[in-house]
Scaffold this motif. Structure first.
Motif, PDB file in Angstrom:
ATOM      1  N   VAL A  67       0.816  -1.215   0.000  1.00  0.00           N
ATOM      2  CA  VAL A  67       0.000   0.000   0.000  1.00  0.00           C
ATOM      3  C   VAL A  67       0.849   1.265   0.000  1.00  0.00           C
ATOM      4  O   VAL A  67       0.325   2.354   0.228  1.00  0.00           O
ATOM      5  CB  VAL A  67      -0.998   0.012   1.185  1.00  0.00           C
ATOM      6  N   GLY A  68       2.129   1.130  -0.267  1.00  0.00           N
ATOM      7  CA  GLY A  68       2.985   2.311  -0.322  1.00  0.00           C
ATOM      8  C   GLY A  68       4.229   2.156   0.526  1.00  0.00           C
ATOM      9  O   GLY A  68       4.524   1.078   1.024  1.00  0.00           O
ATOM     10  N   ARG A  69       4.987   3.250   0.689  1.00  0.00           N
ATOM     11  CA  ARG A  69       6.213   3.200   1.497  1.00  0.00           C
ATOM     12  C   ARG A  69       5.943   3.884   2.829  1.00  0.00           C
ATOM     13  O   ARG A  69       5.623   5.075   2.857  1.00  0.00           O
ATOM     14  CB  ARG A  69       7.348   3.938   0.783  1.00  0.00           C
ATOM     15  N   TYR A  70       6.083   3.161   3.909  1.00  0.00           N
ATOM     16  CA  TYR A  70       5.853   3.795   5.189  1.00  0.00           C
ATOM     17  C   TYR A  70       7.088   4.581   5.587  1.00  0.00           C
ATOM     18  O   TYR A  70       8.195   4.283   5.165  1.00  0.00           O
ATOM     19  CB  TYR A  70       5.458   2.769   6.264  1.00  0.00           C
ATOM     20  N   ASP A  71       6.884   5.587   6.442  1.00  0.00           N
ATOM     21  CA  ASP A  71       7.994   6.461   6.828  1.00  0.00           C
ATOM     22  C   ASP A  71       8.882   5.814   7.880  1.00  0.00           C
ATOM     23  O   ASP A  71      10.080   5.663   7.683  1.00  0.00           O
ATOM     24  CB  ASP A  71       7.449   7.804   7.329  1.00  0.00           C
ATOM     25  N   ILE A  72       8.308   5.472   9.029  1.00  0.00           N
ATOM     26  CA  ILE A  72       9.102   4.843  10.092  1.00  0.00           C
ATOM     27  C   ILE A  72       8.272   3.707  10.702  1.00  0.00           C
ATOM     28  O   ILE A  72       7.104   3.889  11.015  1.00  0.00           O
ATOM     29  CB  ILE A  72       9.477   5.850  11.204  1.00  0.00           C
ATOM     30  N   LEU A  73       8.921   2.568  10.876  1.00  0.00           N
ATOM     31  CA  LEU A  73       8.275   1.422  11.508  1.00  0.00           C
ATOM     32  C   LEU A  73       9.171   0.963  12.648  1.00  0.00           C
ATOM     33  O   LEU A  73      10.362   0.719  12.444  1.00  0.00           O
ATOM     34  CB  LEU A  73       8.095   0.307  10.470  1.00  0.00           C
ATOM     35  N   ILE A  74       8.598   0.886  13.840  1.00  0.00           N
ATOM     36  CA  ILE A  74       9.369   0.445  15.008  1.00  0.00           C
ATOM     37  C   ILE A  74       8.950  -0.973  15.314  1.00  0.00           C
ATOM     38  O   ILE A  74       7.761  -1.255  15.505  1.00  0.00           O
ATOM     39  CB  ILE A  74       9.093   1.364  16.210  1.00  0.00           C
ATOM     40  N   CYS A  75       9.923  -1.890  15.331  1.00  0.00           N
ATOM     41  CA  CYS A  75       9.562  -3.289  15.533  1.00  0.00           C
ATOM     42  C   CYS A  75      10.563  -4.003  16.432  1.00  0.00           C
ATOM     43  O   CYS A  75      11.633  -3.485  16.725  1.00  0.00           O
ATOM     44  CB  CYS A  75       9.411  -4.009  14.195  1.00  0.00           C
ATOM     45  N   GLN A  76      10.154  -5.201  16.863  1.00  0.00           N
ATOM     46  CA  GLN A  76      10.994  -6.021  17.719  1.00  0.00           C
ATOM     47  C   GLN A  76      11.382  -7.268  16.957  1.00  0.00           C
ATOM     48  O   GLN A  76      10.564  -7.865  16.262  1.00  0.00           O
ATOM     49  CB  GLN A  76      10.224  -6.481  18.957  1.00  0.00           C
ATOM     50  N   ASN A  77      12.613  -7.689  17.132  1.00  0.00           N
ATOM     51  CA  ASN A  77      13.094  -8.901  16.506  1.00  0.00           C
ATOM     52  C   ASN A  77      12.855 -10.075  17.453  1.00  0.00           C
ATOM     53  O   ASN A  77      13.272 -10.034  18.611  1.00  0.00           O
ATOM     54  CB  ASN A  77      14.592  -8.764  16.230  1.00  0.00           C
ATOM     55  N   LEU A  78      12.147 -11.101  16.968  1.00  0.00           N
ATOM     56  CA  LEU A  78      11.899 -12.257  17.818  1.00  0.00           C
ATOM     57  C   LEU A  78      12.973 -13.325  17.641  1.00  0.00           C
ATOM     58  O   LEU A  78      12.953 -14.330  18.320  1.00  0.00           O
ATOM     59  CB  LEU A  78      10.524 -12.856  17.494  1.00  0.00           C
TER      60      LEU A  78
END
Lengths: 218, 357
Positions: B239-250
């Motif tokens: 759906v497009g390019r998001y600006d910033i995504l904060i995620c956790q590595n499992l």
């Protein structure tokens, strides 16, 4: 004063600046001093993987030789940088090329006092700075393997290991031909990830894949 | 012209196996070394901790010390060092060892740490090994939660450090807002605060790529304050390019927890060439931002989303009237609305701060 006196060969200048960046990146990654043929390998990977970062390669073709890629202009530039003090050579030796010519061999690292002003000047050129970050990441990815493993992994590179063209010929991946198997492979990892891989991660994945193949983990 | 996407000799090779062994190395490319180095060490430690869950034995409860020193020096004469490659795999014991690594910490040399006493370890590294001026990360497994210390000037300056607790807590919107508030005060609010390569104003007009520069500043600030989280920028999605995504590595192949999506917008009265922007255009811009934030949150199955508006208009809007028309929609769609006003000059800051005093 003749204006001709001060004509600058920007192509040659760019090549020497790029070489300075390669030497600095190798040092930051713990790969310095770098033997000359490994430096050619590093330069080649920086060219063939540049499109992964949406960057143009400095050189879109390379001479295919038995021991790995070789850039005659790069070799000339290394010698030039040693001559003007920007690079230092260790373990100087003379070896015979495949074509019977003698060349200087050794390991190279930057001379920080003289390379620093060149590298600092790149801060004024955003695209060159981006290229510098990219080259640094290639160096980090290679540093995961260890020095000798870099040479083994190189021979598994998708573009270089293509049997066409054969040894002694020129591999073209960005000059006239527009197919780059190495970049294509780096980008193909996206198919298997929940989130498309970052450009930096793609470099590490690609180098890691070459390492696995070199160890017959196919 | 048809683009050839084939892989040549690597066609049919097991790319999935390489992805399954993926350590996320390279995700931190471009971050300054003093931010990247502690982040990489924290990831290294977390990955090892994950690996140990499936093993019967554990690692010794002795601190691990990482020195940012990729080159070989005099320490090789004083210590017996072993080399480890592919360090990020998690297969190598980390604690009880003094490590020499590069910024990416993908390989390293190590020597054994015999003492469990922190003071003795510091003295050994500073006085005997004479490495007290090398940036260092110390992980103390004896604290709960595990505490990580980053000494950017080295262990020879033990009072200058940053510390992080490795917890399993999710990052909240409140915490993100707090962090961006700090980044705003320190690096965005006025032209003087902005780093030289990220200046947002030119002759009191917003620069053309202001969003991109703000994104760069936020990337560095969030990476610094959330060292155990991945801060991804500008990644494509359906759906497009998001600006910033904060995620956790499992650390499980194919699994990531997406915590927060941040959509960034710059509000302008004038463009970079001086052309005027209407209030209607500003409203449309904000509405678009809310839609993007929702779309990316749903697409990535993220927990939270926020629209971050950096207001570069000529006049401040402290009552946030720009959000009035969209407040209900944002609330229904679970998009937090945040705004920070950026002053075009120090003169404007003084006028705003002292006008009514």
């Amino acid at each position: 004063m003749n204006s001709e006196t001060y004509k600058v060969d920007f192509t040659a200048l760019k090549g020497r600046v790029r070489l300075t960046v390669l030497l600095d990146a190798a040092e930051e990654a713990g790969l310095a001093p770098m033997p000359v043929l490994r430096l050619h390998t590093f330069a080649y990977l920086a060219n063939v993987l540049a499109p992964v970062w949406d960057l143009p390669p400095l050189e879109g073709k390379v001479l295919k030789r038995r021991g790995g890629p070789f850039y005659p202009t790069l070799q000339h530039d290394i010698d030039r940088l040693v001559g003007i003090g920007v690079a230092i050579i260790f373990g100087v030796n003379h070896v015979k090329n495949e074509d019977g010519h003698w060349r200087l061999e050794g390991s190279y690292r930057q001379h920080k006092k003289f390379s620093r002003p060149i590298l600092d000047a790149l801060n004024y050129f955003p695209e060159e700075n981006r290229m510098r970050v990219f080259i640094q990441e290639v160096a980090f990815a290679l540093s995961a393997l260890g020095a000798e493993e870099i040479d083994r992994a190189m021979l598994e590179d998708a573009t270089y290991s293509d049997p066409v063209p054969g040894l002694g010929n020129v591999i073209d991946f960005a000059e006239w031909k527009k197919v780059n198997y190495s970049t294509n492979t780096a980008n193909a990892f996206d198919r298997f990830m929940p989130l498309s891989a970052s450009p930096g991660n793609k470099l590490h994945l690609y180098i890691s894949h070459l390492y696995r193949r070199a160890h017959c983990d196919r | 012209m048809t683009v050839d996407h084939s892989l040549g000799p690597l066609e049919g090779t097991d790319l999935r196996a390489t992805v399954n062994a993926n350590t996320g190395s390279g995700d931190e490319a471009g971050l300054p070394p003093d931010i990247r180095f502690p982040r990489e060490i924290i990831t290294l430690f977390q990955r090892r901790r994950f690996q140990l869950q499936s093993m019967e034995c554990g690692d010794p409860d002795i601190p691990a010390v990482f020195l940012l020193k990729p080159d070989q020096g005099g320490e090789s004469e004083k210590l017996h060092l072993e080399m480890v490659h592919m360090l990020q795999s998690g297969k190598t014991q980390l604690t009880g060892r003094l490590w020499f690594v590069n910024t990416a910490a993908v390989a390293g040399r190590y020597g054994e740490i015999i003492s469990n006493d922190t003071e003795e370890i510091f003295q050994w590294i500073n006085d005997e090994l004479e490495l007290g001026d090398i940036p260092a990360v110390v992980i103390d497994p004896n604290t709960a939660p595990t505490r990580v210390y980053f000494y950017k000037n080295g262990l020879g300056d033990p009072y200058t450090y940053l510390s992080y607790d490795l917890t399993d807590e999710d990052v909240t919107l409140e915490r993100i807002k707090e962090i961006i508030d700090t980044i705003y005060e320190n690096n965005l609010k006025t032209p003087d605060a902005q780093p030289s390569e990220f200046k947002l104003w030119h002759k009191e007009l917003p620069v053309e790529h202001a969003e991109k520069r703000i994104q760069g500043i936020l990337h560095i600030g969030l990476s610094s304050k959330l060292p155990a989280h991945k801060i991804r920028m500008e990644s494509p999605s359906p759906v497009g390019r998001y600006d910033i995504l904060i995620c956790q590595n499992l650390f499980i192949p194919g699994y990531v927890i997406f915590d927060v999506v941040l959509e960034l917008k710059v509000l302008r009265s004038k463009g970079s060439t001086g052309e005027s922007k209407s209030e209607r255009e500003t409203l449309v811009h904000i509405e678009e931002g809310i839609l993007q934030a929702v779309a990316y949150r749903v697409e990535q199955n993220a927990k939270e989303s926020a629209l971050c508006c950096f207001d570069m208009r000529s006049v401040d809007d402290p009552e946030q009237k720009c959000f009035e028309a969209v407040q209900q929609s944002a609330s229904t769609n679970r998009v937090a609305l945040w705004r920070w006003y950026l002053y075009s000059s120090a003169k404007m800051v003084r006028a705003a701060r002292y006008r009514d005093s």
